[in-house]
Scaffold this motif. Sequence first.
Motif, PDB file in Angstrom:
ATOM      1  N   LEU A 132       4.083   3.243 -12.422  1.00 46.97           N
ATOM      2  CA  LEU A 132       4.405   3.762 -11.096  1.00 46.97           C
ATOM      3  C   LEU A 132       5.794   4.367 -11.151  1.00 46.97           C
ATOM      4  O   LEU A 132       6.784   3.676 -11.381  1.00 46.97           O
ATOM      5  CB  LEU A 132       4.352   2.635 -10.061  1.00 46.97           C
ATOM      6  N   LYS A 133       5.865   5.663 -10.944  1.00 48.88           N
ATOM      7  CA  LYS A 133       7.148   6.347 -11.019  1.00 48.88           C
ATOM      8  C   LYS A 133       7.883   6.220  -9.687  1.00 48.88           C
ATOM      9  O   LYS A 133       7.408   6.671  -8.658  1.00 48.88           O
ATOM     10  CB  LYS A 133       6.935   7.818 -11.379  1.00 48.88           C
ATOM     11  N   VAL A 134       9.038   5.574  -9.741  1.00 48.23           N
ATOM     12  CA  VAL A 134       9.851   5.387  -8.536  1.00 48.23           C
ATOM     13  C   VAL A 134      11.301   5.739  -8.849  1.00 48.23           C
ATOM     14  O   VAL A 134      11.752   5.641  -9.996  1.00 48.23           O
ATOM     15  CB  VAL A 134       9.781   3.930  -8.028  1.00 48.23           C
ATOM     16  N   LYS A 135      12.004   6.138  -7.808  1.00 48.55           N
ATOM     17  CA  LYS A 135      13.424   6.458  -7.966  1.00 48.55           C
ATOM     18  C   LYS A 135      14.239   5.198  -7.726  1.00 48.55           C
ATOM     19  O   LYS A 135      14.784   4.977  -6.642  1.00 48.55           O
ATOM     20  CB  LYS A 135      13.824   7.564  -6.989  1.00 48.55           C
ATOM     21  N   ALA A 136      14.268   4.363  -8.743  1.00 51.39           N
ATOM     22  CA  ALA A 136      15.015   3.105  -8.640  1.00 51.39           C
ATOM     23  C   ALA A 136      15.315   2.590 -10.034  1.00 51.39           C
ATOM     24  O   ALA A 136      14.469   2.667 -10.932  1.00 51.39           O
ATOM     25  CB  ALA A 136      14.206   2.077  -7.853  1.00 51.39           C
ATOM     26  N   ASP A 137      16.531   2.070 -10.218  1.00 51.98           N
ATOM     27  CA  ASP A 137      16.861   1.487 -11.522  1.00 51.98           C
ATOM     28  C   ASP A 137      16.478   0.007 -11.520  1.00 51.98           C
ATOM     29  O   ASP A 137      16.050  -0.546 -10.497  1.00 51.98           O
ATOM     30  CB  ASP A 137      18.340   1.679 -11.852  1.00 51.98           C
ATOM     31  N   MET A 185      13.953   3.336  -2.698  1.00 53.21           N
ATOM     32  CA  MET A 185      12.614   3.064  -3.191  1.00 53.21           C
ATOM     33  C   MET A 185      11.662   2.851  -2.018  1.00 53.21           C
ATOM     34  O   MET A 185      11.966   2.124  -1.082  1.00 53.21           O
ATOM     35  CB  MET A 185      12.625   1.811  -4.086  1.00 53.21           C
ATOM     36  N   LYS A 186      10.504   3.498  -2.100  1.00 54.68           N
ATOM     37  CA  LYS A 186       9.538   3.396  -1.021  1.00 54.68           C
ATOM     38  C   LYS A 186       8.992   1.974  -0.911  1.00 54.68           C
ATOM     39  O   LYS A 186       8.898   1.241  -1.881  1.00 54.68           O
ATOM     40  CB  LYS A 186       8.372   4.371  -1.258  1.00 54.68           C
ATOM     41  N   SER A 187       8.598   1.605   0.320  1.00 61.30           N
ATOM     42  CA  SER A 187       8.013   0.291   0.539  1.00 61.30           C
ATOM     43  C   SER A 187       6.648   0.204  -0.147  1.00 61.30           C
ATOM     44  O   SER A 187       5.928   1.186  -0.261  1.00 61.30           O
ATOM     45  CB  SER A 187       7.855   0.048   2.038  1.00 61.30           C
ATOM     46  N   ILE A 188       6.316  -0.993  -0.606  1.00 62.60           N
ATOM     47  CA  ILE A 188       5.048  -1.220  -1.285  1.00 62.60           C
ATOM     48  C   ILE A 188       3.953  -1.490  -0.264  1.00 62.60           C
ATOM     49  O   ILE A 188       4.074  -2.394   0.568  1.00 62.60           O
ATOM     50  CB  ILE A 188       5.154  -2.413  -2.257  1.00 62.60           C
ATOM     51  N   ASP A 189       2.889  -0.715  -0.314  1.00 59.76           N
ATOM     52  CA  ASP A 189       1.747  -0.905   0.560  1.00 59.76           C
ATOM     53  C   ASP A 189       0.621  -1.523  -0.271  1.00 59.76           C
ATOM     54  O   ASP A 189       0.097  -0.875  -1.184  1.00 59.76           O
ATOM     55  CB  ASP A 189       1.294   0.436   1.145  1.00 59.76           C
ATOM     56  N   PRO A 190       0.228  -2.766   0.030  1.00 58.56           N
ATOM     57  CA  PRO A 190      -0.844  -3.421  -0.746  1.00 58.56           C
ATOM     58  C   PRO A 190      -2.123  -2.600  -0.833  1.00 58.56           C
ATOM     59  O   PRO A 190      -2.846  -2.663  -1.838  1.00 58.56           O
ATOM     60  CB  PRO A 190      -1.083  -4.717   0.034  1.00 58.56           C
ATOM     61  N   ASN A 191      -2.405  -1.824   0.201  1.00 60.09           N
ATOM     62  CA  ASN A 191      -3.640  -1.038   0.212  1.00 60.09           C
ATOM     63  C   ASN A 191      -3.682   0.011  -0.899  1.00 60.09           C
ATOM     64  O   ASN A 191      -4.757   0.469  -1.284  1.00 60.09           O
ATOM     65  CB  ASN A 191      -3.826  -0.365   1.575  1.00 60.09           C
ATOM     66  N   ASN A 192      -2.516   0.394  -1.402  1.00 55.18           N
ATOM     67  CA  ASN A 192      -2.474   1.374  -2.493  1.00 55.18           C
ATOM     68  C   ASN A 192      -2.923   0.777  -3.830  1.00 55.18           C
ATOM     69  O   ASN A 192      -3.206   1.518  -4.776  1.00 55.18           O
ATOM     70  CB  ASN A 192      -1.062   1.940  -2.647  1.00 55.18           C
ATOM     71  N   PHE A 193      -2.982  -0.544  -3.890  1.00 53.44           N
ATOM     72  CA  PHE A 193      -3.335  -1.219  -5.135  1.00 53.44           C
ATOM     73  C   PHE A 193      -4.633  -2.026  -5.017  1.00 53.44           C
ATOM     74  O   PHE A 193      -5.201  -2.433  -6.025  1.00 53.44           O
ATOM     75  CB  PHE A 193      -2.200  -2.156  -5.563  1.00 53.44           C
ATOM     76  N   LYS A 194      -5.080  -2.232  -3.810  1.00 56.60           N
ATOM     77  CA  LYS A 194      -6.263  -3.047  -3.546  1.00 56.60           C
ATOM     78  C   LYS A 194      -7.541  -2.296  -3.906  1.00 56.60           C
ATOM     79  O   LYS A 194      -7.683  -1.117  -3.598  1.00 56.60           O
ATOM     80  CB  LYS A 194      -6.281  -3.433  -2.069  1.00 56.60           C
TER      81      LYS A 194
END
Length: 292
Positions: free
Chosen positions: A24-29, A1-10
């Motif tokens: 948010l579509k992520v490849k993680a269960d 799973m990709k790291s979360i960047d706060p700027n993508n949501f700010k």
Amino acid sequence: MKSIDPNNFKVTDKIKLSKIPTLLKVKADDDEKEEKLEKVQKKLSDLQDVMYSHNKYSVLICLQGMDTSGKDSLIREVFKEFNARGVVVHSFKTPNSTELEHDYLWRHYIALPEKGKFAIFNRTHYENVLITRVHPEFILAENLPGINSVKDITPKFWKKRIEQINNFESHIAENGTIVMKFFLHLSKEEQRQRLLRRLEEGKHNWKFSPGDLKEREYWDKYQKYYEEAINKTSKEHAPWYIVPADDKEMARYIVAKIIWEEMQKHTDIKEPELDEKIKDNFEVYKKALQKK
């Protein structure tokens, strides 16, 4: 799973909620999301301990979202590792008679966190420009000068109230409160499914209220006023983050990670150092304790 960047949501530019995804579509269960969250939970808990000893900052976390957006469970999961003395949750519902004897921000001022602590507003001062805009008749209960009927509540009134909220947040930020505001962005379809589950699953029946269905009829109005409030009040000292909320587990992790990442900017938050004279006498203190 990709790291979360706060700027993508700010929110830094004008937004339109209908253009922002609620999932948010992520490849993680779910297990991986929970594992990621657990790691951040511990980091935040340790950070709060340091904040407590540093005693110069407080943190205000504001959570807003439509009914069933997952605010309660998010609070439970994100802050579960905190020392109980370090976090206080306030749920702001319809103002009571005492609160109505003061201005609308009073009850929020007195709930602000002490230095070294976190406070979570589950529904916030923004209810005063959200639910009251959908139902302006609620303003009449505040018994304000010059407001004798709904007709007296003009666009100028709402503009002024937004300014007051901005001033409130600016004031507390300048005095050491770190403010982060999260809008849990839920789709209307996901809300429908969650309301159905409340009816179908016995353990969740108690959460259901016919009023939820009534408020659902105002969905478009709420989206409009959320959008307006977010656009006019997302500031560098008190930013809004729009968090996709159709996936509860992912929303919890996103919020936790944003809080952690944003707190890393405050590099001056450190445990105080002991006076050198006390350090120099450690052996003396140890010997004194060993004798008893």
